[in-house]
Design an enzyme around this catalytic site. Structure first.
Site, PDB file in Angstrom:
ATOM      1  CB  SER A  78      -9.324  -1.036  -0.431  1.00 55.17           C
ATOM      2  OG  SER A  78      -9.835  -2.006   0.523  1.00 55.17           O
TER       3      SER A  78
ATOM      4  CG  HIS B 128      -7.508   2.470  -0.149  1.00 59.75           C
ATOM      5  ND1 HIS B 128      -6.556   1.406  -0.286  1.00 59.75           N
ATOM      6  CD2 HIS B 128      -8.244   1.847   0.897  1.00 59.75           C
ATOM      7  CE1 HIS B 128      -6.627   0.309   0.553  1.00 59.75           C
ATOM      8  NE2 HIS B 128      -7.816   0.624   1.409  1.00 59.75           N
TER       9      HIS B 128
ATOM     10  CB  THR C 229       1.422   6.083  23.222  1.00 63.82           C
ATOM     11  OG1 THR C 229       1.402   5.583  24.736  1.00 63.82           O
ATOM     12  CG2 THR C 229       2.839   6.842  23.062  1.00 63.82           C
TER      13      THR C 229
ATOM     14  CG  ASN D  90      -2.105  -0.767   0.944  1.00 63.71           C
ATOM     15  OD1 ASN D  90      -2.416  -1.201  -0.257  1.00 63.71           O
ATOM     16  ND2 ASN D  90      -2.673  -1.532   2.227  1.00 63.71           N
TER      17      ASN D  90
ATOM     18  CG  ASP E  56     -11.948   5.396   4.752  1.00 61.19           C
ATOM     19  OD1 ASP E  56     -11.069   5.537   3.986  1.00 61.19           O
ATOM     20  OD2 ASP E  56     -11.898   4.690   5.586  1.00 61.19           O
TER      21      ASP E  56
ATOM     22  CG  HIS F  47     -11.732  -0.408   6.258  1.00 63.87           C
ATOM     23  ND1 HIS F  47     -11.436  -0.598   7.690  1.00 63.87           N
ATOM     24  CD2 HIS F  47     -10.994  -1.096   5.644  1.00 63.87           C
ATOM     25  CE1 HIS F  47     -10.191  -1.385   7.744  1.00 63.87           C
ATOM     26  NE2 HIS F  47     -10.087  -1.495   6.584  1.00 63.87           N
TER      27      HIS F  47
ATOM     28  CE  LYS G 215      -4.561   1.361   3.074  1.00 64.90           C
ATOM     29  NZ  LYS G 215      -4.540   1.397   4.217  1.00 64.90           N
TER      30      LYS G 215
ATOM     31  CD  GLU H 188     -14.265   2.700   2.460  1.00 68.57           C
ATOM     32  OE1 GLU H 188     -13.264   2.442   1.684  1.00 68.57           O
ATOM     33  OE2 GLU H 188     -14.899   1.640   3.000  1.00 68.57           O
TER      34      GLU H 188
ATOM     35  CB  THR I 295      -4.195   6.147   6.004  1.00 68.50           C
ATOM     36  OG1 THR I 295      -3.190   5.353   6.686  1.00 68.50           O
ATOM     37  CG2 THR I 295      -3.793   6.039   4.365  1.00 68.50           C
TER      38      THR I 295
END
Length: 407
Positions: free
Chosen positions: A189, A217, A278, A54, A214, A142, A248, A185, A245
């Site tokens: 994907s 991709h 964290t 990806n 989303d 997803h 990717k 989305e 993201t």
């Protein structure tokens, strides 16, 4: 209960259904992507070409990213040292969120440890912010979106994939005064098809619903500055929350949402998945920010990526192979049988030095098992020729003829 026996049963079920997943141990080679080394179970090593990664644009190897991460490592050390609320917010995190907000033309952004967590945490938190919220979810969303919606305890409606008329009927059937959100989305994907963003935004306007997209991709690869399909189509201003993201096309690690300052402030204040996690290391934040800054202007890289995808699809179609082509960069080759899919994957790896992971149920419906190829700008003619030759030979020989694979 015999706990070990129960674990054996659960694992055996996966083996019996040909759904047991095997992890291939590979070592990426810096500066040599998509080439890597396969660490074989017998301890030997074999060079391979990765065709299912990806890291869509090869940014995980780009000097601008590596230099930024090295500089941050020298300046700060390895980890962030805490949650965002307790010592884990640094200048690198703030810089990254500023880059993301600018990318998506939003007031603010919020970085999570992954896009999965960003989806899960945000969608499970929204009903706390909007009591009585009804979420309308595309049936092929997803797993992270499905999980977040399932956990939020609020009302949900699932509409048929990309079916705006079904979505309209669901919206019209609910109380006009109820708060609503449509989750979908931009690129799905597994098949590589596009969501009807404009039509969904029109329905959101008509029924006073929020929109949640989303773009995992799509970010980095579509739009004038790489902000995704919504940017390409001139629709960024009509979307309330964008999920993306960093793992990717950006080439690093992590996930995020981009939205209004108030929305981001509320999510960071109420979402346990953000509050108690964290923060990503400063080195990762620095690399991601550098990657995004670069991608905003590198239109040539995006063009080469699309060209490579088009070439691969054209060549596979020329062989008569059953690929799905919705015009995106994702190239699914439908095999339709989990055993055959795994066998093809194994033979490509062992005989042709090509690594592509089989995709089986429940990721895709039974009978649609597939190999999914993700060409990149750094898959050159030699790599392309090797893949096409391998697929042609495997599809025609080794008792894996076209009729068997199609059935």
């Amino acid at each position: 209960m015999n706990y070990n026996a129960q674990l054996d049963k659960a694992l055996q079920n996966l083996h019996d259904e040909d759904r047991y997943r095997t992890f291939i141990d590979i070592e990426r080679e810096r500066g040599n992507f998509p080439h890597a080394v396969w660490n074989k179970p017998d301890g030997s090593k074999q060079p391979v070409t990765v065709w299912c990664g990806n890291d869509y644009l090869g940014m995980g190897q780009h000097p601008v990213v590596l230099d930024a991460m090295k500089d941050a490592l020298d300046a700060t050390g390895a980890g962030s040292g805490g949650t965002r609320n307790i010592s884990g917010t640094t200048v690198y995190h703030k810089r990254l969120e500023a880059e993301l907000a600018d990318w998506h033309q939003k007031e603010a952004a919020l970085v999570f440890s992954s896009a999965y967590i960003a989806n899960d945490a945000t969608l499970s938190t929204l009903p706390k912010l909007f009591p009585g919220l009804i979420i309308y979810s595309d049936e092929l969303n997803h797993a992270s979106m499905i999980e977040g919606i399932r956990r939020n305890g609020g009302a949900k409606r699932v509409f048929r994939h990309n079916d705006v008329e079904h979505l309209r009927a669901l919206l019209a059937a609910d109380d006009p005064a109820a708060p609503k959100l449509i989750a979908f989305e931009s690129i799905y994907s597994m098949d590589g098809d596009f969501g009807p963003i404009r039509e969904i935004c029109d329905l959101a306007d008509e029924f006073n619903a929020l929109t949640y997209i989303d773009e995992v991709h799509a970010v980095g690869m579509y739009g004038e500055r790489g902000a995704g399909v919504a940017e390409r189509d001139g629709l960024l201003a009509r979307l309330d929350i964008v999920n993306g993201t960093l793992g990717k096309a950006v080439g690093v690690f992590g996930g995020y949402i981009a939205a209004s300052a108030k929305m981001c402030d509320a999510v960071r204040s109420y979402a346990p998945g953000f509050i108690f996690t964290t923060s990503i290391p400063p080195t990762v934040a620095a690399g991601a920010a550098a990657s995004i800054a670069h991608l905003k202007s590198d239109t040539a890289l995006r063009a080469r990526h699309q060209t490579q995808a088009q070439i691969l699809k054209l060549r596979l179609k020329g062989l008569g192979l059953p690929i799905i082509d919705h015009g995106s960069h994702i190239v699914p080759l439908i095999v339709g049988n989990p055993k055959h899919t795994k066998l093809m994957s194994d033979m490509l790896l062992e005989t042709y030095d090509i690594y592509v992971q089989p995709i089986n149920y429940p990721t895709v419906p039974r009978g649609t098992e597939r190999l999914r190829f993700t060409p990149s700008p750094v898959h050159g003619p030699r790599e392309m020729d090797g893949l096409v030759q391998g697929l042609d030979e495997l599809w025609s020989h080794c008792a894996l003829n076209r009729a068997e694979l199609a059935g």
